[in-house]
Structure formats: structure tokens, C-alpha cells
Design an enzyme around this catalytic site. Structure first.
Site, PDB file in Angstrom:
ATOM      1  N   GLU A 113      10.035   1.637  10.357  1.00 16.23           N
ATOM      2  CA  GLU A 113      10.886   2.667  10.261  1.00 16.23           C
ATOM      3  C   GLU A 113      10.288   4.147  10.434  1.00 16.23           C
ATOM      4  O   GLU A 113       9.250   4.644   9.558  1.00 16.23           O
ATOM      5  CB  GLU A 113      11.577   2.694   8.664  1.00 16.23           C
ATOM      6  CG  GLU A 113      12.167   1.203   8.725  1.00 16.23           C
ATOM      7  CD  GLU A 113      13.617   1.164   9.530  1.00 16.23           C
ATOM      8  OE1 GLU A 113      14.143   2.107   9.927  1.00 16.23           O
ATOM      9  OE2 GLU A 113      14.287   0.193   9.330  1.00 16.23           O
ATOM     10  N   LEU A 114      10.454   4.739  11.380  1.00 12.01           N
ATOM     11  CA  LEU A 114       9.658   5.897  11.772  1.00 12.01           C
ATOM     12  C   LEU A 114      10.231   7.042  11.770  1.00 12.01           C
ATOM     13  O   LEU A 114      11.304   7.398  11.080  1.00 12.01           O
ATOM     14  CB  LEU A 114       8.931   5.675  13.107  1.00 12.01           C
ATOM     15  CG  LEU A 114       8.214   4.235  13.363  1.00 12.01           C
ATOM     16  CD1 LEU A 114       7.651   3.997  14.691  1.00 12.01           C
ATOM     17  CD2 LEU A 114       7.242   4.168  12.249  1.00 12.01           C
ATOM     18  N   LYS A 163       0.915  -1.070   0.135  1.00 13.97           N
ATOM     19  CA  LYS A 163      -0.107   0.116  -0.139  1.00 13.97           C
ATOM     20  C   LYS A 163       1.027   1.223  -0.209  1.00 13.97           C
ATOM     21  O   LYS A 163       1.442   1.462   1.084  1.00 13.97           O
ATOM     22  CB  LYS A 163      -0.924  -0.018   1.358  1.00 13.97           C
ATOM     23  CG  LYS A 163      -2.176   1.156   1.217  1.00 13.97           C
ATOM     24  CD  LYS A 163      -2.558   1.721   2.344  1.00 13.97           C
ATOM     25  CE  LYS A 163      -1.479   2.945   2.500  1.00 13.97           C
ATOM     26  NZ  LYS A 163      -1.428   3.932   1.809  1.00 13.97           N
ATOM     27  N   GLY A 198       7.296   5.372   7.719  1.00 15.34           N
ATOM     28  CA  GLY A 198       6.048   6.586   8.098  1.00 15.34           C
ATOM     29  C   GLY A 198       6.214   7.267   9.218  1.00 15.34           C
ATOM     30  O   GLY A 198       7.398   6.966   9.946  1.00 15.34           O
ATOM     31  N   GLU A 201       9.773  16.862  15.209  1.00 14.77           N
ATOM     32  CA  GLU A 201      10.330  16.608  13.856  1.00 14.77           C
ATOM     33  C   GLU A 201       9.925  17.724  12.820  1.00 14.77           C
ATOM     34  O   GLU A 201       8.790  17.965  12.634  1.00 14.77           O
ATOM     35  CB  GLU A 201       9.895  15.118  13.167  1.00 14.77           C
ATOM     36  CG  GLU A 201      10.541  14.744  11.930  1.00 14.77           C
ATOM     37  CD  GLU A 201      10.166  13.608  11.291  1.00 14.77           C
ATOM     38  OE1 GLU A 201       9.012  13.036  11.643  1.00 14.77           O
ATOM     39  OE2 GLU A 201      11.069  12.548  10.781  1.00 14.77           O
ATOM     40  N   CYS A 247      13.620  11.415   6.885  1.00 10.57           N
ATOM     41  CA  CYS A 247      13.985  10.847   8.389  1.00 10.57           C
ATOM     42  C   CYS A 247      15.232  11.135   9.093  1.00 10.57           C
ATOM     43  O   CYS A 247      15.184  11.269  10.183  1.00 10.57           O
ATOM     44  CB  CYS A 247      13.499   9.560   8.306  1.00 10.57           C
ATOM     45  SG  CYS A 247      14.337   8.337   7.175  1.00 10.57           S
TER      46      CYS A 247
HETATM   47  P1  NAD Z   1       2.352   8.857   7.329  1.00  6.81           P
HETATM   48  O1  NAD Z   1       2.850   7.890   8.544  1.00  6.81           O
HETATM   49  O2  NAD Z   1       1.408   9.766   7.294  1.00  6.81           O
HETATM   50  O3  NAD Z   1       2.348   7.744   6.244  1.00  6.81           O
HETATM   51  C1  NAD Z   1       3.057   6.578   5.770  1.00  6.81           C
HETATM   52  C2  NAD Z   1       2.267   5.514   5.279  1.00  6.81           C
HETATM   53  O4  NAD Z   1       1.024   5.134   6.001  1.00  6.81           O
HETATM   54  C3  NAD Z   1       1.441   6.078   4.025  1.00  6.81           C
HETATM   55  O5  NAD Z   1       1.353   5.033   3.071  1.00  6.81           O
HETATM   56  C4  NAD Z   1       0.201   6.416   4.430  1.00  6.81           C
HETATM   57  O6  NAD Z   1      -0.767   6.435   3.243  1.00  6.81           O
HETATM   58  C5  NAD Z   1      -0.285   5.325   5.553  1.00  6.81           C
HETATM   59  N1  NAD Z   1      -1.088   5.430   6.623  1.00  6.81           N
HETATM   60  C6  NAD Z   1      -1.377   6.725   7.094  1.00  6.81           C
HETATM   61  N2  NAD Z   1      -2.265   6.513   8.118  1.00  6.81           N
HETATM   62  C7  NAD Z   1      -2.669   5.476   8.247  1.00  6.81           C
HETATM   63  C8  NAD Z   1      -3.584   4.537   8.771  1.00  6.81           C
HETATM   64  N3  NAD Z   1      -4.588   5.197   9.748  1.00  6.81           N
HETATM   65  N4  NAD Z   1      -3.624   3.290   8.472  1.00  6.81           N
HETATM   66  C9  NAD Z   1      -2.966   2.816   7.509  1.00  6.81           C
HETATM   67  N5  NAD Z   1      -1.918   3.252   6.827  1.00  6.81           N
HETATM   68  C10 NAD Z   1      -1.810   4.678   7.132  1.00  6.81           C
HETATM   69  O7  NAD Z   1       3.948   9.321   7.133  1.00  6.81           O
HETATM   70  P2  NAD Z   1       4.336  10.166   5.814  1.00  6.81           P
HETATM   71  O8  NAD Z   1       3.818  11.613   5.906  1.00  6.81           O
HETATM   72  O9  NAD Z   1       4.164   9.576   4.414  1.00  6.81           O
HETATM   73  O10 NAD Z   1       6.038  10.033   5.961  1.00  6.81           O
HETATM   74  C11 NAD Z   1       6.642  10.961   6.704  1.00  6.81           C
HETATM   75  C12 NAD Z   1       7.091  10.247   8.012  1.00  6.81           C
HETATM   76  O11 NAD Z   1       7.854   9.002   7.501  1.00  6.81           O
HETATM   77  C13 NAD Z   1       8.058  11.062   8.667  1.00  6.81           C
HETATM   78  O12 NAD Z   1       7.822  10.871  10.087  1.00  6.81           O
HETATM   79  C14 NAD Z   1       9.556  10.424   8.388  1.00  6.81           C
HETATM   80  O13 NAD Z   1      10.390  10.595   9.406  1.00  6.81           O
HETATM   81  C15 NAD Z   1       9.073   9.094   8.262  1.00  6.81           C
HETATM   82  N6  NAD Z   1      10.036   8.106   7.406  1.00  6.81           N
HETATM   83  C16 NAD Z   1      11.025   7.268   8.019  1.00  6.81           C
HETATM   84  C17 NAD Z   1      11.809   6.705   7.502  1.00  6.81           C
HETATM   85  C18 NAD Z   1      12.667   5.656   7.977  1.00  6.81           C
HETATM   86  O14 NAD Z   1      13.356   4.810   7.456  1.00  6.81           O
HETATM   87  N7  NAD Z   1      12.907   5.696   9.346  1.00  6.81           N
HETATM   88  C19 NAD Z   1      11.804   6.946   6.009  1.00  6.81           C
HETATM   89  C20 NAD Z   1      11.191   7.918   5.202  1.00  6.81           C
HETATM   90  C21 NAD Z   1      10.403   8.450   6.194  1.00  6.81           C
END
Ligand code: NAD
Length: 483
Positions: A252-253, A176, A230, A387, A286
Site C-alpha cells: 500500500e503505497l 517491523k 509506506g 505527493e 495517503c
Molecule cells: P517509508 O517508505 O519511508 O517507510 C515505511 C516503512 O518502511 C517504515 O517502517 C520504514 O522504516 C520502512 N523502510 C524505509 N526504508 C526501508 C528499507 N530500505 N528497507 C526496509 N524498510 C524500510 O514511508 P513513510 O514515510 O513511513 O510513510 C509515508 C508514505 O506511506 C507516504 O508515501 C504515504 O502515502 C504512504 N502510505 C500509504 C498508505 C496506503 O495504505 N496506501 C497508508 C499510509 C501511508
């Protein structure tokens, strides 16, 4: 492209419309133009995707490691052959400068190449038994159906970082991708399918309804592993639900990286490094430094050099030559920048460059934010703990090593940290004390497909890439044999 020519979802080898037949638009953040439409999958499509992955599992798990390796190696070649085309798509969908998109496609292909090799190294061990008539061996077997949920900021490499080891291990998957970057996801899966991944082994549901699809994935007892990249808030929620059915979980957050410049470091070199890593992907990374601690003896030189470097950064559309700062992904991101700057100014910080939203002539996109240096940041400010995920470098002075290590560790996050020093013992001593998953020592990019990526504390669980990356997709089976 119109809603009638939307991209499709992939289930059981068939590219088809979502059952609801609905679609959602995809926008170029620099121009605000709609560049495509994607199928809006729902819980029903997700259930079908899980069933397809389950149905394909036994046959895929039964292929030889060499067969799986061959497909991944072929995917690597196809992706590299399409590097320019994929990069152009990424820049138009996500906004990053073209050069950064080209680098990301290369990085994404690196995971295909790396796990093509690792597939052939999945071995077990023999273990001596206390009983003379017994032998032990271990087998490492695929965990089963994998649910992969990915973010928009690295819309191709975050997919291959998960799908390549899953495929190499013999797992089948349902992906997804983020709603903001479905076109990159479709293009990535096209590469894998063309390379020979059989029907049902990879399935994908694009959606604007993340929770409906995400919940179906994490609640399904058939899905045996969740891999998520995410935000910490969403990752925690999904991980909690996934453990109800005792799935394997890797997440990975978010991050809040400290960047420490010691008295023996060259402050000009450190400032140049900070200017490069902080503004990568317009700060939407991130591992982006969020708190830059500079020893007081270097503070003025560092702030002046960083400010000069940042003044030279060009803001614009990612396709424009010379641009290194693209648009932020959406309006919410700009509002967060404005709020962090305002809060910091009210509490005594100084803006030495930038600090506000900018308009770019000829572009309709409204989410450009000037690359910014905030000096004299203190722990009372929002930016110190929250962040940023945007182009703001927050800088502050410190006086001694113990103090700066304590400050650096004073964060809920623990992903990346950076240390600038020319003293070997400082480098090792400080690295050992930093509660982070990755440390760059005089180095601004401690990442590679061949190295383990991941964090501690609220930055996540598990590692991606490197030797460890495939372990997340394998179970160990012990076999005791009476002889
Ligand atoms: P997000 O958590 O909003 O979204 C990530 C994914 O989760 C997307 O596919 C989104 O559609 C999905 N999602 C959102 N709400 C959901 C729910 N209720 N149920 C299921 N899926 C859901 O994050 P983002 O804004 O896309 O990405 C930014 C974040 O990701 C930042 O905090 C960043 O630090 C982190 N990030 C971490 C890494 C790592 O490797 N640690 C790498 C890249 C990004």
C-alpha cells in the site's frame, strides 16, 4: 524514561532487549522532547524473529478458526478499553490531534473485530469434474510466515490492518514498525499478547536501521509473504526483492488524489469537504487530496470558502483542545512544504492563506507548517505531480469533463479520488473512468475496516480490509479425489 528503561522487542513470546543492546530515542514532534527509547533491533534479531514465527506456524495454522476468532475478538475489547490511553500515546509520539488519535484507535480495533468474524468464513468450494470418477474440492490455507512493515502516519491502525487478517488466516508474523513510532507498535502488540496470541505467533523488531531488518525479512526464504505500507520508492524496492523468492506481495503505497468539483455540485459543501479531508492528520495521509479541480463557474466561491475554513484551523500540540493541525513528523517534511510552495509561487500560483512554517508559543517543536491554500496551480508545478504529505491544498480551475478526467488520470499514482456532483450519471460515468482504487462521491472518507482499501499503478498491489483483506494471507489448495 531513560535509555535504561527502553521498550523491548518481542521474539518467541519473550519481550527482550535487542542483541546489540542498543536503543534509539523517540521524540514528541510538538515539544521536541524525548518521550521514550526503543530497542534497536538488527539483522540478528530479525533472523531470530523469523525462526520463532516459523517454529510457531504449524501449531497456529492448526488451531480452529473459532479459536483464532476468539482471540481477535478479545483483542478488540482490550483495545477499545484502552482507547484513551493509546490515543494519548499516539498524539505524543506522532503529533496528531487527540480526537484524530481516538478515531484511529477505534479504526484499528475495527480491523480486529472485522477479521475476528472473517476468520470463521474461510471456506473452500466443490468443483464439478469432467470425469465421472473424480471430485474436486479446494482448501484455503495460511500462506506461512508474514513480514509486515508499517509507516508512522497511522501507527496503530496500519498494524491491525495487517496483523488481524494474518492472525485470522492462521499465519505467523514478524512486524517491523516505523522508527518514528515504535511505542505505539509495542502498545499494540501488548494488546494482542494479552488477548491470548501464543508465543512466536507475533514477533516484532523495532529498529532505527530499517534496511538491515527489512532486507533480512525480504531475503529470507522462510518468509512467504510481504505486506508493506509506506512510500512508493521503498515499497517498489522491497517488492522487487521479495519476488526473488516468489513471496506473496501486497504493498500500500503513496497517492496523489484528485478532487473534482462538477458544475452541478454545491461549491460551498465541496469546499467544506475539501477542508476536512485535506487537513486530516495534518495532510499526512495517503488518501489526502493533492490536486483539487474546480469547475470555473464555481472557482471563486470554492477558493473563498476553502480559504475561510482554513483560516479557522488552529495549529498546535495535539493535546490542546481545538487544535486540528499538529506538527509535521520531521524537518524533512517541512522542507518539502517550503519547496513546493516556493516552486508554485515562482510559477504563478497564489497563496490565499498560510504558506509558511509557524512557531507555536510555548512549544519547542519546529515542524509546524501553516495550513495553506495554493490557488491557480498548474501542471508545471512540483506539487502537481509530487505527493505533498502535508497541509497544502492545491486548487485549480477546469472547463470540461473530458479535460478534467484526463488531468485526474495524469498521475503515476492511483489510490483515492473524490468527485462532487449532484448528477447521478456524472457520478457513475466519471467514477468508471477514474483509474483509482477508491472513489468518494460527495464523500470524504471512503474507508472502513469492512471495505477494501488499496490502489492501482504506483499506489500499490492488493487490498486490505473488507472481504478481500484476508485473501492476501491465504493460498488455495486444490484436491482431486478419485472415487
Ligand atoms: P517509508 O517508505 O519511508 O517507510 C515505511 C516503512 O518502511 C517504515 O517502517 C520504514 O522504516 C520502512 N523502510 C524505509 N526504508 C526501508 C528499507 N530500505 N528497507 C526496509 N524498510 C524500510 O514511508 P513513510 O514515510 O513511513 O510513510 C509515508 C508514505 O506511506 C507516504 O508515501 C504515504 O502515502 C504512504 N502510505 C500509504 C498508505 C496506503 O495504505 N496506501 C497508508 C499510509 C501511508
Amino acid at each position: 524514561m531513560s535509555a535504561n528503561t527502553a521498550t523491548t522487542i518481542l521474539i518467541g513470546g519473550e519481550w527482550r532487549e535487542a542483541l546489540s543492546r542498543s536503543t534509539f530515542p523517540v521524540t514528541n514532534p510538538a515539544t521536541a522532547a524525548v518521550i521514550g527509547w526503543a530497542s534497536d533491533g538488527g539483522a540478528d534479531d530479525t533472523a531470530a524473529a523469523i525462526a520463532a514465527a516459523d517454529g510457531a506456524f504449524d501449531a497456529w495454522a492448526g488451531t480452529t478458526a473459532h479459536q483464532r476468532s476468539g482471540i481477535l475478538a478479545q483483542a478488540n475489547l482490550i483495545m477499545r478499553g484502552r482507547q484513551k490511553e493509546l490515543a494519548a500515546l499516539m498524539t505524543s509520539e506522532q503529533g496528531k490531534p487527540l480526537k484524530a488519535s481516538l478515531n484511529e484507535v477505534g479504526y484499528a480495533a475495527d480491523f480486529l473485530a472485522w477479521f475476528a468474524e472473517e476468520a470463521k468464513r474461510i471456506g473452500g468450494v466443490t468443483i464439478p469434474s469432467a470425469r465421472a470418477d473424480q471430485r474436486f474440492i479446494t482448501m484455503r490455507q495460511p500462506v506461512g510466515v508474514v513480514a509486515a512493515i508499517t509507516p508512522w502516519n497511522y501507527p496503530i491502525s496500519m498494524l491491525t490492518r495487517k496483523l488481524a487478517p494474518a492472525l485470522a488466516a492462521g499465519c505467523t508474523s514478524v512486524l517491523k514498525p516505523a522508527a518514528l513510532t515504535p511505542l505505539c507498535a509495542v502498545a499494540t502488540l501488548e494488546v494482542l499478547v494479552e488477548a491470548g496470541v501464543p508465543a512466536g505467533v507475533l514477533n516484532m523488531v523495532t529498529t532505527s536501521r530499517a534496511a538491515a531488518v527489512g532486507d533480512t525479512l525480504v531475503e529470507s526464504p522462510v518468509v512467504r509473504k510481504l505486506t508493506f505500507t509506506g512510500s512508493t520508492a521503498v515499497g517498489k524496492k522491497l517488492a522487487a526483492k521479495a519476488t526473488e523468492s516468489l513471496k506473496r506481495v501486497s504493498v500500500e503505497l503513496g497517492g496523489h488524489a484528485p478532487f473534482i468539483v462538477f458544475p452541478d455540485a454545491d461549491p460551498v459543501r465541496a469546499a467544506k469537504g475539501a477542508a476536512l479531508v485535506k487537513f486530516l492528520n495534518t495532510g499526512q495521509a495517503c488518501i489526502s487530496p493533492n490536486r483539487i479541480y474546480v469547475h470555473r463557474s464555481h472557482y471563486d466561491t470554492f477558493v473563498t470558502t476553502l480559504t475561510e475554513r482554513v483560516k479557522a484551523l488552529k495549529v498546535g500540540a495535539g493535546e490542546t483542545p481545538g487544535v486540528s493541525i499538529g506538527p509535521l513528523i520531521d524537518e524533512r517534511a517541512v522542507t518539502k512544504m517550503e519547496s513546493q510552495v516556493l516552486d508554485a509561487l515562482e510559477k504563478g500560483a497564489r497563496v490565499t492563506v498560510g504558506g509558511e512554517r509557524v512557531e507555536v508559543e510555548g512549544l519547542e517543536g519546529k515542524t509546524f507548517f501553516a495550513p495553506t491554500v495554493l490557488a491557480d496551480v498548474t501542471p508545471e508545478m512540483q506539487i502537481y505531480y509530487e505527493e505533498t504529505f502535508g497541509p497544502i491544498a492545491a486548487v485549480m480551475p477546469y472547463d470540461d469533463e473530458e479535460e478534467v478526467i484526463a488531468k485526474a488520470n495524469d498521475s503515476e499514482y492511483g489510490l483515492a479520488a473524490y468527485v462532487y456532483t449532484n448528477d447521478l450519471s456524472t457520478a457513475i460515468r466519471v467514477t468508471e473512468k477514474l483509474r483509482y482504487g477508491m472513489v468518494g462521491v460527495n464523500d470524504i472518507n471512503p474507508t472502513s475496516a469492512s471495505a477494501p482499501f488499496g490502489g492501482v499503478k504506483a499506489s500499490g498491489l492488493g487490498r486490505e480490509g473488507g472481504y478481500e483483506g484476508i485473501d492476501e494471507y491465504l493460498d488455495t489448495k486444490l484436491v482431486g479425489i478419485a472415487v
